[in-house]
Design an enzyme around this catalytic site. Structure first.
Site, PDB file in Angstrom:
ATOM      1  N   LYS A 251      39.956  45.529  43.407  1.00  0.00           N
ATOM      2  CA  LYS A 251      40.569  44.232  43.583  1.00  0.00           C
ATOM      3  C   LYS A 251      41.932  44.342  42.983  1.00  0.00           C
ATOM      4  O   LYS A 251      42.816  43.656  43.498  1.00  0.00           O
ATOM      5  CB  LYS A 251      39.732  43.162  43.154  1.00  0.00           C
ATOM      6  CG  LYS A 251      38.336  43.145  43.471  1.00  0.00           C
ATOM      7  CD  LYS A 251      37.921  42.920  44.824  1.00  0.00           C
ATOM      8  CE  LYS A 251      36.722  43.409  45.483  1.00  0.00           C
ATOM      9  NZ  LYS A 251      36.481  44.015  46.914  1.00  0.00           N
TER      10      LYS A 251
ATOM     11  N   GLU B 149      42.934  35.145  37.378  1.00  0.00           N
ATOM     12  CA  GLU B 149      43.549  34.327  38.467  1.00  0.00           C
ATOM     13  C   GLU B 149      43.458  33.131  37.911  1.00  0.00           C
ATOM     14  O   GLU B 149      42.622  32.662  37.375  1.00  0.00           O
ATOM     15  CB  GLU B 149      42.788  34.535  39.653  1.00  0.00           C
ATOM     16  CG  GLU B 149      42.918  35.767  40.603  1.00  0.00           C
ATOM     17  CD  GLU B 149      42.068  35.806  41.767  1.00  0.00           C
ATOM     18  OE1 GLU B 149      41.383  35.139  41.971  1.00  0.00           O
ATOM     19  OE2 GLU B 149      42.242  37.040  42.447  1.00  0.00           O
TER      20      GLU B 149
ATOM     21  N   HIS C  27      27.126  32.689  46.433  1.00  0.00           N
ATOM     22  CA  HIS C  27      27.898  33.701  47.040  1.00  0.00           C
ATOM     23  C   HIS C  27      27.103  34.259  48.275  1.00  0.00           C
ATOM     24  O   HIS C  27      27.842  35.506  48.766  1.00  0.00           O
ATOM     25  CB  HIS C  27      28.508  34.822  46.061  1.00  0.00           C
ATOM     26  CG  HIS C  27      29.178  34.087  44.809  1.00  0.00           C
ATOM     27  ND1 HIS C  27      30.330  33.230  45.004  1.00  0.00           N
ATOM     28  CD2 HIS C  27      28.835  34.181  43.614  1.00  0.00           C
ATOM     29  CE1 HIS C  27      30.546  32.851  43.723  1.00  0.00           C
ATOM     30  NE2 HIS C  27      29.620  33.166  43.048  1.00  0.00           N
TER      31      HIS C  27
ATOM     32  N   ARG D 109      34.340  46.119  56.919  1.00  0.00           N
ATOM     33  CA  ARG D 109      33.176  46.621  57.725  1.00  0.00           C
ATOM     34  C   ARG D 109      33.103  45.339  58.750  1.00  0.00           C
ATOM     35  O   ARG D 109      33.940  44.500  58.661  1.00  0.00           O
ATOM     36  CB  ARG D 109      31.875  46.533  56.777  1.00  0.00           C
ATOM     37  CG  ARG D 109      31.901  45.092  55.971  1.00  0.00           C
ATOM     38  CD  ARG D 109      30.610  44.715  55.631  1.00  0.00           C
ATOM     39  NE  ARG D 109      30.417  43.251  55.187  1.00  0.00           N
ATOM     40  CZ  ARG D 109      30.925  42.784  53.799  1.00  0.00           C
ATOM     41  NH1 ARG D 109      31.421  43.764  53.105  1.00  0.00           N
ATOM     42  NH2 ARG D 109      30.870  41.565  53.713  1.00  0.00           N
TER      43      ARG D 109
HETATM   44  C1  MV4 Z   1      37.910  32.214  43.133  1.00  0.00           C
HETATM   45  C2  MV4 Z   1      37.538  30.767  43.039  1.00  0.00           C
HETATM   46  C3  MV4 Z   1      38.305  29.987  42.787  1.00  0.00           C
HETATM   47  N1  MV4 Z   1      39.613  30.241  42.026  1.00  0.00           N
HETATM   48  N2  MV4 Z   1      38.889  32.491  42.538  1.00  0.00           N
HETATM   49  C4  MV4 Z   1      33.464  33.715  44.536  1.00  0.00           C
HETATM   50  C5  MV4 Z   1      33.475  35.160  45.392  1.00  0.00           C
HETATM   51  C6  MV4 Z   1      34.530  35.929  45.160  1.00  0.00           C
HETATM   52  N3  MV4 Z   1      34.790  36.669  46.469  1.00  0.00           N
HETATM   53  C7  MV4 Z   1      35.434  35.052  44.840  1.00  0.00           C
HETATM   54  N4  MV4 Z   1      35.100  33.695  44.516  1.00  0.00           N
HETATM   55  C8  MV4 Z   1      35.606  32.630  44.038  1.00  0.00           C
HETATM   56  N5  MV4 Z   1      37.097  32.968  43.682  1.00  0.00           N
HETATM   57  C9  MV4 Z   1      39.904  31.771  42.162  1.00  0.00           C
HETATM   58  N6  MV4 Z   1      40.921  31.955  41.799  1.00  0.00           N
HETATM   59  C10 MV4 Z   1      36.302  30.409  43.596  1.00  0.00           C
HETATM   60  C11 MV4 Z   1      35.448  31.364  44.160  1.00  0.00           C
HETATM   61  C12 MV4 Z   1      34.227  30.916  44.581  1.00  0.00           C
HETATM   62  C13 MV4 Z   1      33.675  31.066  45.887  1.00  0.00           C
HETATM   63  C14 MV4 Z   1      34.761  31.793  46.769  1.00  0.00           C
HETATM   64  C15 MV4 Z   1      34.215  32.112  48.264  1.00  0.00           C
HETATM   65  C16 MV4 Z   1      33.433  31.620  48.917  1.00  0.00           C
HETATM   66  C17 MV4 Z   1      32.358  30.754  47.861  1.00  0.00           C
HETATM   67  C18 MV4 Z   1      32.691  30.552  46.561  1.00  0.00           C
HETATM   68  C19 MV4 Z   1      31.616  29.674  45.617  1.00  0.00           C
HETATM   69  C20 MV4 Z   1      32.055  29.555  44.259  1.00  0.00           C
HETATM   70  C21 MV4 Z   1      33.421  30.268  43.855  1.00  0.00           C
END
Ligand code: MV4
Length: 504
Positions: A116, A200, A235, A292
């Site tokens: 990442k 972040e 997630h 993918r």
């Molecule tokens: C975040 C976020 C808020 N702020 N990053 C969760 C999965 C991972 N791929 C990244 N995720 C998140 N990153 C920042 N800077 C909130 C989430 C997140 C989320 C993101 C996508 C789909 C569902 C989620 C559920 C909770 C938190």
């Protein structure tokens, strides 16, 4: 075009790929584990080979065995599906060394997106919008404090080797930073074998919106619109739709152009997905790229009229993209429900076992991509996805109605499934108004814990009648447990019971 390909996967996605092969005149080779001998993908394939025991390490994740089968069967290419080996650059390299075409991007692009922090650095260079934060792994706690102060609390600590939510920490204020930093690092080390973490700025209740990409091996790349994937639990996506209700044409073009830039920056080819977090002001930020074919690809297929697996095979065979960006048109609305063998009444615990009865929906605008059949025993060894139910209609409102109709037809007996969860979501006013973000489903489920009965009085009455009928049939149509069974006049136990009631 290839004459024969191997599908290094199982379940609905293996069958989905086999179907594309058959439509294109390609022989499909299945692989399976000991618990999957009678699986649906094995039955549909032209040839099938045992890999080994149920444990994925010894079967679907075993690179040597998969390549040995490819060689033995004479397969020219391997489609990895999703999960298992699909995002493993070592597998892509091993395929190349073995002279078998890996149907996906080059290993170098998979490696970049697997880290990442590397991906964030590349995106910064290319001018792709990212969430503010560090571009490199944090050297120590002092650097963590420095970056966190610069972007402002709350912040998120994330594992560089992570993704999909693993190894994340939300940090509200500076005093929490040290324990979160230490915790995130040791968790990342244990989960991914790397303790690299980065920071972040925290985006509150964002939407998860992703863009589908296709890139050929001649430098052409197109975007196929977005998918709204905000309805998630832990997630895990639960419902996906295309298009997103909050993305207008202008935002779609901006996101698509960014996604194409991501593809060119990473030397990407084949199908891929760029994930974004989006806020209420139509800002969007690069999150990660999935290298993918995705579970939710059918919603994009329905609104674009394209077959993504056909196109993956054509790209892998060296063909040019058969259309330009201008020729991609979106039409209608598609919604997908992921039907899992899990128990919504018991914390979504997996519910493997024998499917004793299966009635699946059909009719106008309904697509069902299933990996199971009546009589099949869902093994406990893998992801318990049974099927994907997809509804397509001219508008979102009509697609919702169509999905509700299909959910009403659906019956799965013998195991628990999350069908009841979908009936609840599709009836929810906020979902119907497209008021969804990544916190939506947790909020809905918390409300649910505070409600007692989910049944309407009519449904309760119907359930009681059904139970009575079932008990009666099980007793051979008689109610033998009623008093005075010495009925010389052959009077039915029901009538007798009724009369006794009347005499009381
Ligand atoms: C975040 C976020 C808020 N702020 N990053 C969760 C999965 C991972 N791929 C990244 N995720 C998140 N990153 C920042 N800077 C909130 C989430 C997140 C989320 C993101 C996508 C789909 C569902 C989620 C559920 C909770 C938190």
């Amino acid at each position: 075009m290839f004459k024969k390909i191997l599908i290094a996967n199982r379940g609905e996605i293996a069958l989905r790929i086999i179907r594309a092969c058959h439509e294109m005149g390609i022989a499909a080779v299945a692989v399976y584990s000991e618990v999957d001998r009678a699986a649906l993908h094995v039955r549909h394939a032209d040839e099938a080979y045992l890999l080994g025991p149920a444990a994925a390490r010894e079967s679907y994740l075993n690179i040597e065995k998969v390549l040995e089968v490819a060689h033995r069967a004479g397969a020219e290419a391997i489609h990895p599906g999703y999960g298992f080996l699909s995002e493993n650059p070592a597998f892509a390299r091993a395929c190349q060394s073995a002279g078998v075409k890996f149907i996906g991007p080059p290993a170098s692009a998979m490696e970049m997106m697997g880290s990442k922090t590397r991906a964030r650095q590349a995106m910064e260079k290319a001018g792709v919008p990212r969430v503010p934060g560090s571009t490199k792994g944090l050297a120590d706690l002092d650097e963590a404090i420095c970056v966190a102060r610069a972007v402002g609390f709350p912040v998120m600590l994330k594992a560089a080797a992570g993704g999909g939510g693993k190894g994340m920490r939300l940090v509200h204020e500076e005093s929490e930073l040290r324990p979160a930093y230490d915790g995130a690092r040791s968790e990342a080390q244990r989960a991914f074998g790397s303790d690299e973490v980065y920071i972040e700025k925290y985006i509150r209740d964002p939407r998860h919106i992703e863009v589908q990409l296709l890139a050929d091996e001649h430098g052409n790349a197109v975007y196929l619109g977005e998918r709204e994937c905000s309805v998630q639990r832990r997630h895990q996506k639960v419902i996906e739709e295309a298009p997103s209700a909050v993305v207008d044409d202008e935002m779609r073009a901006r996101m698509g152009e960014v996604a194409v830039k991501v593809a060119h920056t990473s030397g990407y080819t084949n199908a891929g997905t760029v994930e974004f977090l989006a806020d209420n002001e139509k800002n969007f930020y690069f999150l990660e790229m999935n290298t993918r074919l995705q579970v939710e690809h059918p919603v994009t297929e329905l609104v674009t009229g394209l077959d993504l697996v056909h196109l993956q095979l054509r790209i892998a065979a060296g063909e040019k993209l058969p259309f330009t960006q201008e020729q991609v048109k979106l039409r209608g609305h598609a919604i997908e429900c992921r039907i899992y063998a899990e128990d919504p009444e018991n914390n979504f615990f997996p519910s493997p076992g024998e499917i004793t009865r299966l009635i699946t929906p059909a009719g106008p605008g309904i697509r069902e991509d299933s990996g199971v059949y009546e009589g099949w025993t869902v093994p406990l060894d893998y992801d318990p996805l049974l099927s994907k139910l997809i509804a397509y209609a001219p508008t979102r409102q009509m697609a919702v109605a169509r999905m509700q109709r299909a959910l009403g037809e659906y019956f799965i007996g013998g195991i628990r499934s999350n069908l009841s969860l979908f009936r609840r979501i599709l009836a929810d006013e906020r979902f119907r108004a497209a008021q969804i973000d990544t916190g939506y489903l947790d909020r809905l489920l918390t409300e649910r814990e505070n409600t007692t009965s989910q049944l309407s009085p009519q449904s309760e009455q119907m359930a009681a009648l059904a139970a009575a009928l079932y008990a009666s049939r099980a007793a051979g149509g008689r109610c033998d447990d009623r008093p005075s069974s010495s009925d010389a006049d052959q009077q039915s136990a029901w009538k007798r019971a009724g009369r006794e009631e009347a005499l009381r």
